[in-house]
Design a protein around this motif. Structure first.
Motif, PDB file in Angstrom:
ATOM      1  N   ASN A 238       0.863  -1.178   0.000  1.00 59.49           N
ATOM      2  CA  ASN A 238       0.000   0.000   0.000  1.00 59.49           C
ATOM      3  C   ASN A 238       0.903   1.232   0.000  1.00 59.49           C
ATOM      4  N   ILE A 239       0.630   2.162  -0.907  1.00 57.60           N
ATOM      5  CA  ILE A 239       1.370   3.420  -0.959  1.00 57.60           C
ATOM      6  C   ILE A 239       0.373   4.540  -1.258  1.00 57.60           C
ATOM      7  N   LYS A 240       0.617   5.695  -0.707  1.00 55.50           N
ATOM      8  CA  LYS A 240      -0.249   6.846  -0.984  1.00 55.50           C
ATOM      9  C   LYS A 240      -0.079   7.270  -2.444  1.00 55.50           C
ATOM     10  N   HIS A 241      -1.180   7.618  -3.074  1.00 54.78           N
ATOM     11  CA  HIS A 241      -1.132   8.160  -4.430  1.00 54.78           C
ATOM     12  C   HIS A 241      -1.315   9.667  -4.345  1.00 54.78           C
ATOM     13  N   LEU A 242      -0.199  10.382  -4.480  1.00 55.04           N
ATOM     14  CA  LEU A 242      -0.198  11.846  -4.447  1.00 55.04           C
ATOM     15  C   LEU A 242      -0.712  12.403  -3.122  1.00 55.04           C
ATOM     16  N   GLY A 243      -0.844  11.534  -2.132  1.00 51.66           N
ATOM     17  CA  GLY A 243      -1.398  11.971  -0.856  1.00 51.66           C
ATOM     18  C   GLY A 243      -2.912  12.066  -0.858  1.00 51.66           C
ATOM     19  N   TYR A 244      -3.554  11.640  -1.951  1.00 54.40           N
ATOM     20  CA  TYR A 244      -5.012  11.764  -2.081  1.00 54.40           C
ATOM     21  C   TYR A 244      -5.757  10.466  -1.837  1.00 54.40           C
ATOM     22  N   SER A 245      -5.086   9.339  -2.083  1.00 58.92           N
ATOM     23  CA  SER A 245      -5.736   8.042  -1.921  1.00 58.92           C
ATOM     24  C   SER A 245      -4.661   6.990  -1.705  1.00 58.92           C
ATOM     25  N   ASN A 246      -5.095   5.761  -1.489  1.00 56.85           N
ATOM     26  CA  ASN A 246      -4.175   4.649  -1.298  1.00 56.85           C
ATOM     27  C   ASN A 246      -4.163   3.774  -2.541  1.00 56.85           C
ATOM     28  N   LEU A 247      -2.969   3.440  -2.996  1.00 56.20           N
ATOM     29  CA  LEU A 247      -2.811   2.505  -4.103  1.00 56.20           C
ATOM     30  C   LEU A 247      -2.394   1.174  -3.510  1.00 56.20           C
ATOM     31  N   ARG A 248      -3.171   0.152  -3.785  1.00 57.77           N
ATOM     32  CA  ARG A 248      -2.887  -1.174  -3.236  1.00 57.77           C
ATOM     33  C   ARG A 248      -2.537  -2.135  -4.361  1.00 57.77           C
ATOM     34  N   GLY A 249      -1.673  -3.071  -4.049  1.00 50.71           N
ATOM     35  CA  GLY A 249      -1.287  -4.089  -5.015  1.00 50.71           C
ATOM     36  C   GLY A 249      -0.677  -5.277  -4.307  1.00 50.71           C
ATOM     37  N   ARG A 250      -0.090  -6.177  -5.115  1.00 48.94           N
ATOM     38  CA  ARG A 250       0.478  -7.396  -4.549  1.00 48.94           C
ATOM     39  C   ARG A 250       1.530  -7.950  -5.502  1.00 48.94           C
ATOM     40  N   PHE A 251       2.225  -8.965  -5.031  1.00 52.15           N
ATOM     41  CA  PHE A 251       3.127  -9.740  -5.874  1.00 52.15           C
ATOM     42  C   PHE A 251       2.507 -11.118  -6.026  1.00 52.15           C
ATOM     43  N   ASP A 252       2.268 -11.509  -7.269  1.00 50.38           N
ATOM     44  CA  ASP A 252       1.554 -12.755  -7.524  1.00 50.38           C
ATOM     45  C   ASP A 252       2.420 -14.006  -7.435  1.00 50.38           C
ATOM     46  N   LYS A 253       3.738 -13.869  -7.578  1.00 50.69           N
ATOM     47  CA  LYS A 253       4.622 -15.039  -7.574  1.00 50.69           C
ATOM     48  C   LYS A 253       5.727 -14.884  -6.542  1.00 50.69           C
ATOM     49  N   PHE A 254       5.751 -15.812  -5.600  1.00 48.56           N
ATOM     50  CA  PHE A 254       6.814 -15.872  -4.601  1.00 48.56           C
ATOM     51  C   PHE A 254       6.825 -17.273  -4.013  1.00 48.56           C
TER      52      PHE A 254
END
Length: 192
Positions: free
Chosen positions: A40-56
């Motif tokens: 999770n990282i802030k997007h421009l301080g306006y919202s949260n950008l969420r993601g993942r790593f599919d292979k590990f």
């Protein structure tokens, strides 16, 4: 983006509280999709950008009599970054961020496990990302463990850590609110 994910994940192993009488090895259940490395990282301080790593992939060891002697090792395929947006994911794979053509994997290897009680602990280890290795702490907790319906034994953990992009040579300007990435790790291991 912190593959740490890596890490991180399995990291929770060091705080198992029961069900094992000796040092056992657990493989992280990525085949059954019972583990995830999320960011999770802030997007421009306006919202949260969420993601993942599919292979590990990874594994951990745990000794109930001496949980602080536990260990974790996780390897992440950094090209598997998934933020649910193909164009952005291509940018995340570029030299601006993960530089997957030069560094196709990220790794986490524990160096110390500290047990705080009540299934809580801290897993300290080396996260190697984008060609840089730094020590990180993952705050972890034991979710549960025991026999599964198929005759196996499982243990599950959750953990979080926050890393600074600049610490790993990632200096693409995303704005002042977007300098750190929070990693959330969900790990379920199958006893071998």
């Amino acid at each position: 983006m912190k593959k740490a994910l890596i890490l991180s994940a399995a990291l929770m192993a060091g705080i198992v509280t029961g069900g094992v009488t000796k040092a056992d090895t657990y493989v992280i259940d990525t085949k059954g999709a019972h583990a995830s490395i999320n960011f999770n990282i802030k997007h421009l301080g306006y919202s949260n950008l969420r993601g993942r790593f599919d292979k590990f992939e990874g594994e951990f060891t745990f000794d109930e009599a001496n949980p602080e002697a536990s260990s974790v090792l996780v390897t992440i395929d950094t090209s598997s970054v998934n933020s649910n947006h193909a164009e952005r994911d291509n940018h995340l794979r570029s030299a601006d961020f993960l530089n997957v053509s030069e560094y196709p994997t990220a790794t986490f290897k524990s160096t110390k496990v500290t047990v705080n009680g009540d299934g809580q602990g801290v897993i300290t280890g080396d996260l190697t990302l984008n060609g840089v290795t730094r020590s990180i702490d993952i705050v972890a907790s034991h979710v549960g463990g025991g026999q599964d319906p198929w005759g196996g034994h499982r243990q599950g953990f959750t953990g979080t850590t926050t890393i600074a992009l600049a610490d790993y040579g990632i200096d693409f300007n995303l704005g002042p609110a977007s300098k750190e990435v929070e990693l959330t790790l969900e790990v379920e291991g199958i006893k071998q």
